[in-house]
Design an enzyme around this catalytic site. Sequence first.
Site, PDB file in Angstrom:
ATOM      1  N   ASP A 151      -2.477   5.373   0.437  1.00 35.79           N
ATOM      2  CA  ASP A 151      -1.142   5.954   0.319  1.00 35.79           C
ATOM      3  C   ASP A 151      -0.158   5.031   1.035  1.00 35.79           C
ATOM      4  O   ASP A 151      -0.303   4.750   2.223  1.00 35.79           O
ATOM      5  CB  ASP A 151      -1.130   7.349   0.963  1.00 35.79           C
ATOM      6  CG  ASP A 151       0.078   8.174   0.534  1.00 35.79           C
ATOM      7  OD1 ASP A 151       0.909   7.665  -0.227  1.00 35.79           O
ATOM      8  OD2 ASP A 151       0.171   9.334   0.979  1.00 35.79           O
ATOM      9  N   ASP A 192       2.982   5.196  -5.570  1.00 39.84           N
ATOM     10  CA  ASP A 192       2.637   4.780  -4.213  1.00 39.84           C
ATOM     11  C   ASP A 192       1.293   5.285  -3.697  1.00 39.84           C
ATOM     12  O   ASP A 192       1.018   5.164  -2.497  1.00 39.84           O
ATOM     13  CB  ASP A 192       3.740   5.212  -3.253  1.00 39.84           C
ATOM     14  CG  ASP A 192       3.917   6.718  -3.179  1.00 39.84           C
ATOM     15  OD1 ASP A 192       3.461   7.421  -4.098  1.00 39.84           O
ATOM     16  OD2 ASP A 192       4.507   7.195  -2.199  1.00 39.84           O
ATOM     17  N   GLU A 193       0.446   5.818  -4.557  1.00 39.43           N
ATOM     18  CA  GLU A 193      -0.864   6.248  -4.066  1.00 39.43           C
ATOM     19  C   GLU A 193      -1.889   6.217  -5.184  1.00 39.43           C
ATOM     20  O   GLU A 193      -1.557   6.327  -6.366  1.00 39.43           O
ATOM     21  CB  GLU A 193      -0.794   7.645  -3.449  1.00 39.43           C
ATOM     22  CG  GLU A 193      -0.393   8.740  -4.418  1.00 39.43           C
ATOM     23  CD  GLU A 193      -0.419  10.125  -3.779  1.00 39.43           C
ATOM     24  OE1 GLU A 193      -1.379  10.418  -3.021  1.00 39.43           O
ATOM     25  OE2 GLU A 193       0.497  10.915  -4.050  1.00 39.43           O
TER      26      GLU A 193
END
Length: 419
Positions: A30, A124-125
């Site tokens: 993350d 983003d993860e």
Amino acid sequence: MGRSQSLPRGGDPRFGPDADDSASPILHVDMDAFYAAVEVRDRPELRGRPVVVGGVGPRGVVSSASYEARRYGVRSAMPTSQARARCPQAVYLPPNFAAYTAASRAVMQIFRDVTPLVEPLSLDEAFLDVTGARRLFGAPAAIARLIRERVADELRLTCSVGVGPSKFVAKLGSTRAKPDGLLVVPAGQVLDFLHPLPVDALWGVGERAAEALRRLGLATVGDLAEAPLGLLRRALGAASATHLHELAWGRDSRQVSPEHVDKSIGAEVTFDVDVADPLEIRRALLALSTKVGVRLRDSGQVGRTVSLKVRLADFRTVNRSRTLGVPTDTAREMFDTVWALYTALDPGERIRLVGVRVEGLASARETPRQLTLGAPERGWREAEAAADAAAARFGRSVIGPASLLGNRDARRNENPPHP
């Protein structure tokens, strides 16, 4: 870039970076305050200052906040007006999705250099299954360190990594490791890790469910695990009760699925004040169509159904859609469709929000294209692809939405027909 110590928050050595990872092949990576971090990286003068990314108008919502801003209680999904009250000295920036998409693409490539089993959850993860990567790169924790080092050295960003035996546990691990940390949860100590956590750490437990559980005296995951299933069903419903009870005992059989694809791609905008001007609404729909077209082409997809969303001043929301004969990824075609839908809708009231969405997605490479009878072989798609190339080199700001319109259309836009 300096690295923070990779210890779990709270310092429990059972879950440190050197814990037993032999049966914990799932990573959840993350990025830390991703949008804000990209802005600070690209604008060094912002380093050390509170930075908030999101809607900057009076109805805006926070998308990302740097950790300097979070110290003042600023959080994602918070109204920007509330964030400004808590942290008036912060730098407030509108989102730059072109920059975030480019950074995300580089991050995901680092993941795929390690394993093909990458399941992105958002920009983003992502989850990674590194079972097959051990021979080349070592144990899961060593792979997590490698990823963190590459992200820091190559992209000048930081990420937090959870290492666990399942997706659920790995995701909880990355949350506990933030910011810029690494946490390993050994397979044999999952319950020791889970049961002291508050109940709202579980996926699917929002504020309302957490409050209902606390009224029953169930404050921790361990309390929920030991509660009778019948009690949980009465409080939460049968499906939620069973799901949360399984998670509370660390049971999550889901596999990392790299075949995951978005079901739709869309964008919307909330006006700072309610609007009725057809020109302003038309411009907003054009800008949104441009943004959706860029995202479709970046993801290599086309869509068949174009949808319009309109929220009126009294908060009533109206949706209209049209299925095209041939899938598209061109903003011009999407704009023509949503504008036709809007004029047919004839809302007759002030508008609070408009949105554009494309559904029925498929791979652009695998979807045959059909030319309309009499249409030129090269047209809007090629023009927009050229605009994408120019934006990649010079920045999206130099390619305005109006570039999608010919001179005659641009002139007509100055005096659009009243819907």
